[in-house]
Design a protein around this motif. Sequence first.
Motif, short mmCIF file in Angstrom:
data_model
loop_
_atom_site.label_atom_id
_atom_site.label_comp_id
_atom_site.label_asym_id
_atom_site.label_seq_id
_atom_site.Cartn_x
_atom_site.Cartn_y
_atom_site.Cartn_z
N ILE A 148 1.99 -2.15 -24.03
CA ILE A 148 3.05 -1.32 -23.44
C ILE A 148 2.47 -0.35 -22.42
O ILE A 148 3.02 -0.15 -21.33
CB ILE A 148 3.82 -0.56 -24.55
N ASN A 149 1.33 0.26 -22.76
CA ASN A 149 0.68 1.20 -21.83
C ASN A 149 0.22 0.49 -20.56
O ASN A 149 0.34 1.04 -19.46
CB ASN A 149 -0.49 1.90 -22.51
N LYS A 152 3.28 -0.09 -18.48
CA LYS A 152 3.72 1.14 -17.83
C LYS A 152 2.82 1.50 -16.64
O LYS A 152 3.29 1.95 -15.60
CB LYS A 152 3.73 2.29 -18.84
N LYS A 153 1.50 1.29 -16.81
CA LYS A 153 0.58 1.58 -15.72
C LYS A 153 0.84 0.68 -14.53
O LYS A 153 0.93 1.15 -13.38
CB LYS A 153 -0.86 1.41 -16.19
N ASP A 155 3.55 -0.86 -13.77
CA ASP A 155 4.85 -0.49 -13.23
C ASP A 155 4.73 0.74 -12.33
O ASP A 155 5.30 0.80 -11.23
CB ASP A 155 5.82 -0.20 -14.38
N ALA A 156 3.99 1.76 -12.82
CA ALA A 156 3.82 2.99 -12.06
C ALA A 156 3.05 2.76 -10.78
O ALA A 156 3.37 3.31 -9.72
CB ALA A 156 3.12 4.04 -12.92
N ASN A 159 5.58 1.13 -8.43
CA ASN A 159 6.70 2.01 -8.06
C ASN A 159 6.27 3.19 -7.20
O ASN A 159 7.03 3.65 -6.35
CB ASN A 159 7.40 2.53 -9.32
N LEU A 227 2.57 9.35 -16.29
CA LEU A 227 3.11 8.11 -15.73
C LEU A 227 2.25 6.90 -16.06
O LEU A 227 2.58 5.79 -15.68
CB LEU A 227 3.25 8.26 -14.21
N ARG A 228 1.11 7.12 -16.77
CA ARG A 228 0.17 6.06 -17.14
C ARG A 228 -0.59 5.51 -15.94
O ARG A 228 -1.19 4.44 -16.03
CB ARG A 228 0.88 4.90 -17.85
N ASP A 231 -5.44 6.38 -17.47
CA ASP A 231 -5.55 6.12 -18.91
C ASP A 231 -6.52 7.14 -19.50
O ASP A 231 -7.71 7.12 -19.19
CB ASP A 231 -6.05 4.70 -19.15
#
Length: 240
Positions: A148-149, A152-153, A155-156, A159, A227-228, A231
């Motif tokens: 999941i992390n 999210k990373k 994705d960020a 984006n 926002l990941r 890390d």
Amino acid sequence: MKPFKVIIVEDVKLELKGTEEIFRTDIPEAEIIGTAMNENELWCLMQQQLPDLLLLDLGLGGSSTVGVDICRQVRSRYPGLHILIFTGEVLNEKLWVDALNAGADGIILKSGELLTKNDVRQVMDGRRLVFNQPILEQIIARFKKAVINDFKKNDAVINYDIDEYDERFLRHLALGYTKEMIAGLKGMPFGVKSLEKRQNELINRLFSSNERSGINATRLVVRALQLRILDLDNLEPDDE
């Protein structure tokens, strides 16, 4: 399962008795050729007769590291011997990693289903990474969190249009580097003024228009962690 010989290393008499009972009732193919309560007793037994399986507790004599040291030495001296950890260290994940790195074939926690014939059979058949349900649940939970992390990373990064230099810049800010130090990193083709401009551009990308007032490097790094993009468990500096 073919007959095999086992040595049990356990320093709590009541738990040793319970483990012996598991073998007696559930795993009759096992011949317990000795039990040891400490390292010295184990080496004495090993000199007399080598087992096929070493069932090893990690917490011996009040120390959680002795079992790992024993595992490492046994693996080094007898590479073909099967080593199965049977431990009450149910929360010490770092210890599990140390035991696996030391050469253990698997880890069975003293909770839930405890030691089963199937666990022993898998080890004796040569399977590595044999775990019982309690440890598997924790491994899967960690795996899910990591996936999941990572999602999210990624994705960020997409984006917020984060490139390699943005990530390096933010990561070294998080590690306490000044802009002068970051500009001096090998492969960083930016001077201090360019890095200040990059910081302002990152603030504009990572914060909404009504949040941008008074944002400093520390607040920018915190936002990148939230926002990941960064890390927290993998903040390492580049080679300088």
